[in-house]
Write a protein that holds these residues in place. Structure first.
Motif, PDB file in Angstrom:
ATOM      1  N   THR A 198      -8.339  43.390 -33.847  1.00 13.05           N
ATOM      2  CA  THR A 198      -8.361  42.404 -32.753  1.00 13.05           C
ATOM      3  C   THR A 198      -8.688  41.021 -33.284  1.00 13.05           C
ATOM      4  OG1 THR A 198      -9.020  44.086 -31.147  1.00 13.05           O
ATOM      5  CG2 THR A 198      -9.480  41.792 -30.580  1.00 13.05           C
ATOM      6  N   GLU A 199      -9.640  40.951 -34.190  1.00 12.23           N
ATOM      7  CA  GLU A 199     -10.053  39.670 -34.768  1.00 12.23           C
ATOM      8  C   GLU A 199      -8.869  38.962 -35.423  1.00 12.23           C
ATOM      9  OE1 GLU A 199     -12.893  37.101 -34.882  1.00 12.23           O
ATOM     10  OE2 GLU A 199     -13.999  38.924 -35.416  1.00 12.23           O
ATOM     11  N   MET A 200      -8.092  39.707 -36.194  1.00 10.10           N
ATOM     12  CA  MET A 200      -6.988  39.089 -36.920  1.00 10.10           C
ATOM     13  C   MET A 200      -5.838  38.733 -35.988  1.00 10.10           C
ATOM     14  SD  MET A 200      -8.362  38.771 -39.766  1.00 10.10           S
ATOM     15  CE  MET A 200      -7.200  38.405 -41.072  1.00 10.10           C
ATOM     16  N   LYS A 205      -2.919  34.258 -32.974  1.00 14.81           N
ATOM     17  CA  LYS A 205      -2.722  33.555 -31.701  1.00 14.81           C
ATOM     18  C   LYS A 205      -3.264  32.127 -31.780  1.00 14.81           C
ATOM     19  CE  LYS A 205      -3.006  37.733 -28.835  1.00 14.81           C
ATOM     20  NZ  LYS A 205      -3.843  38.475 -27.854  1.00 14.81           N
ATOM     21  N   PHE A 206      -4.381  31.964 -32.446  1.00 16.46           N
ATOM     22  CA  PHE A 206      -4.992  30.637 -32.577  1.00 16.46           C
ATOM     23  C   PHE A 206      -4.010  29.653 -33.198  1.00 16.46           C
ATOM     24  CE2 PHE A 206      -7.227  27.539 -35.252  1.00 16.46           C
ATOM     25  CZ  PHE A 206      -8.096  26.967 -34.349  1.00 16.46           C
ATOM     26  N   TRP A 207      -3.345  30.057 -34.292  1.00 16.14           N
ATOM     27  CA  TRP A 207      -2.446  29.138 -34.988  1.00 16.14           C
ATOM     28  C   TRP A 207      -1.112  28.996 -34.272  1.00 16.14           C
ATOM     29  CZ3 TRP A 207      -4.368  25.730 -38.063  1.00 16.14           C
ATOM     30  CH2 TRP A 207      -5.566  26.006 -38.719  1.00 16.14           C
ATOM     31  N   GLY A 211       0.751  25.459 -32.885  1.00 18.83           N
ATOM     32  CA  GLY A 211       2.152  25.063 -32.989  1.00 18.83           C
ATOM     33  C   GLY A 211       2.892  25.538 -34.222  1.00 18.83           C
ATOM     34  N   VAL A 212       2.293  26.434 -35.023  1.00 16.38           N
ATOM     35  CA  VAL A 212       3.019  26.916 -36.197  1.00 16.38           C
ATOM     36  C   VAL A 212       4.179  27.801 -35.761  1.00 16.38           C
ATOM     37  CG1 VAL A 212       0.948  26.797 -37.628  1.00 16.38           C
ATOM     38  CG2 VAL A 212       1.605  28.974 -36.593  1.00 16.38           C
TER      39      VAL A 212
END
Length: 571
Positions: A198-200, A205-207, A211-212
């Protein structure tokens, strides 16, 4: 026009409309060495942003950046302390967002190097795991070790790190060993812990929210180890009798530490995440590249299992792993076919000839063959991946063992370090003939600049009508032609050293002639490909060729010059 061949063809037909990334040119940027904008001798994000127009000009669809995350830089970014923070040497989050913005303005994609197998031991996750603070207690692979017949504590298995020596390191604070398949300061994450999974996913999702456009996933085969038995123990790996030194990575056969079946499922889960993200947020497909030095059969599994999709681009290391300066046309054709014949019909092929972990293309195959290999890379069907500097024929830089900074080289004996050192291929990019090749305004760079930078650089080659860079630009433009968008490939071998293949579409017949030998060979192209005309036009060729672009020559007496690649079209 659809053409189907029964003999000599590796892939057939066209299936559906292409997505943006299919048949594209992709480019690896090694950030520390690409362009330094602030004069500290280390490349950075603003330097990359400054040079994006150059990448657009030479025909690049998207670039992936080697790790830019917060790191103690023991393995130069592949030891990540925080997946959500930009390393200060490279700039700030605002700098990265500006880079993304500029890339989108000129129609380029940016991908990040995602390093999921391990973190840095300076990560807060690891520090808390050492202290057994939940939920981090089991974020890593921990073991008490074993007690031998003499009452001495030893590592739990004979597993060997990719960087030599035991893959287990004792942690005095926790009183346990932790697994590290790379450097001691790179502890392996535990993907059998759902919280790590889940962490990864949250990191991805963060990146994506930043906008990547996708990720290159590093060191995929190492992500899972065999599951411990009911007592929490792991088995030793079999010994490789051909590698007797127990300190060397090759000493054990990696049947328990690489290519575990759960690895493929994790790639499929990340593909689902990216696909769902597109559905929820719109925009173009976010793609996954996977890096796996493994068997061809294992490599193919990363694409999917018939029910679930996986990697969009599973890096094809057939050529980089199994060919060298002495390889013949027959050797190259064998590995081209082995890849094309085994990938699923709906998969887009890809070709990799260089990266930050291997000696440079021009050094491995010979500088005179720079264009020959770039022609091959860009005329085979599918995606072409170029390592920064290969387009101008950059070569390795000799760096002594004493001056080496690559941990893989530093952990190797001085008499054999150069074979494994990755420093020679990571030296600063050669932009022009000014100070430090235009890479930096500093008096020193983190690795030395090649001595030949004054006569081999982008500015000089861009101004010259005949240069490696001009050939590369012609090739990326040529790849937009319909004939190079198909999957068909009709190959012929002549005298063991010359590889011929045809790319065909909408009436055009392109023939690619690659002579890997030193001697010229006269070939009847008409005999090899009866449907072409008696005359062919030179489209582009290696810089040392006697042919010129636009020249019309007799196809029945075509001279394939030694160590030269040439593209011709039937007229």
């Amino acid at each position: 026009m659809k053409i189907f061949f029964l003999i000599g063809i590796t892939l057939i037909g066209l299936t559906q409309a292409k997505d943006w990334w299919e048949n594209g040119n992709f480019y690896q940027i090694y950030p520390r060495s690409f362009k330094d904008s602030n004069g500290d001798g280390v490349g950075d994000l603003n330097g990359i942003a400054e040079k994006l127009p150059y990448l657009k000009e030479i025909g690049i669809a998207g670039a992936w950046l080697s790790p830019i995350f917060k790191s103690p830089m023991v393995d130069f970014g592949y030891d990540i302390a925080d997946y959500r923070v930009i390393h200060p040497e490279f700039g700030t989050m605002e700098d990265f967002k500006n880079l993304i913005k500029k890339a989108k303005e000129i129609g380029m994609k940016i991908f990040l190097d995602f390093v999921p197998n391990h973190t840095s031991d300076e990560s807060e996750w690891f520090k808390k795991s050492v202290q057994r603070i939940e939920p981090y207690t089991d974020y890593y692979i921990w073991h008490d070790g074993i007690i031998d017949e003499n009452g001495e504590r030893k590592p739990p298995t004979n597993w060997v790190s990719a960087f030599r020596y035991s893959a287990w390191e004792w942690n005095e604070d926790r009183k346990q060993y932790y697994l590290h398949q790379f450097a001691i300061k790179q502890p392996d994450l535990n993907y059998r812990n759902p919280k790590v999974v889940t962490e990864m996913k949250n990191v991805i999702k963060f990146w994506l929210d930043i906008g990547v456009d996708g990720f290159r996933i590093d060191a995929v085969p190492y992500m899972f180890e065999i599951e411990a038995d009911k007592n929490g123990n792991y088995p030793d790996e079999p010994i490789n009798e051909n590698c007797p030194n127990p300190d060397d990575n090759c000493h054990t056969k990696k049947i328990y530490t690489q290519d575990q079946i759960e690895t493929y499922d994790m790639i499929y889960q990340w593909r689902e995440l990216c696909d769902e993200y597109k559905k929820e947020h719109g925009g173009d497909t976010r793609i996954l590249f996977t890096e796996a030095y493994t068997s061809l059969e294992n490599e193919i599994r990363y694409y999917g299992d018939g029910k679930r999709n996986g990697s969009h681009v599973a890096f094809n290391f057939e050529l980089i792993s199994y060919t060298n300066m002495g390889s013949t046309a027959a050797d190259f054709n064998k590995h081209i076919d082995s890849w094309l014949n085994k990938i699923p019909k709906d998969v887009i092929a890809n070709w990799v000839l260089g990266n930050h972990d291997n000696h440079r293309l021009a050094s491995r195959y010979g500088p005179a063959r720079t264009d020959l290999f770039n022609i091959m890379l860009n005329t085979l069907p599918g995606n072409a991946i170029t390592y920064n500097g290969e387009e101008i024929g950059m070569t390795d830089v000799w760096i002594s063992w004493e001056d080496s900074v690559d941990p893989q080289a530093c952990n190797t004996d001085p008499d054999r370090y150069y074979a494994v050192s990755r420093d020679p291929a990571r030296t600063p990019f050669q932009w022009d003939a000014s100070n430090l090749a235009g890479f930096s305004s500093s008096t020193n760079s983190w690795l030395p600049v090649a001595k030949n930078y004054t006569i081999n650089n982008v500015l000089m080659q861009s101004r010259s009508p005949v240069s490696h860079l001009q050939v590369f630009k012609k090739l990326t433009k040529l790849r937009q032609e319909p004939a190079f968008q198909t999957k068909t490939l009709n190959e012929k071998i002549v005298h063991n050293n010359v590889l011929l293949y045809r790319r065909e579409g909408k009436g055009d017949n392109y023939i690619i002639v690659l002579n890997f030998g030193k001697n010229s060979e006269t070939i009847n192209l008409k005999e090899k490909f009866p449907s072409i005309t008696n005359k062919v036009e030179i489209i582009t060729t290696s810089i040392q060729s006697k042919y010129t672009d636009g020249e019309i020559v007799d196809a029945t007496k075509f001279v394939a010059e030694g160590e030269v690649g040439t593209v011709v079209v039937s007229v």
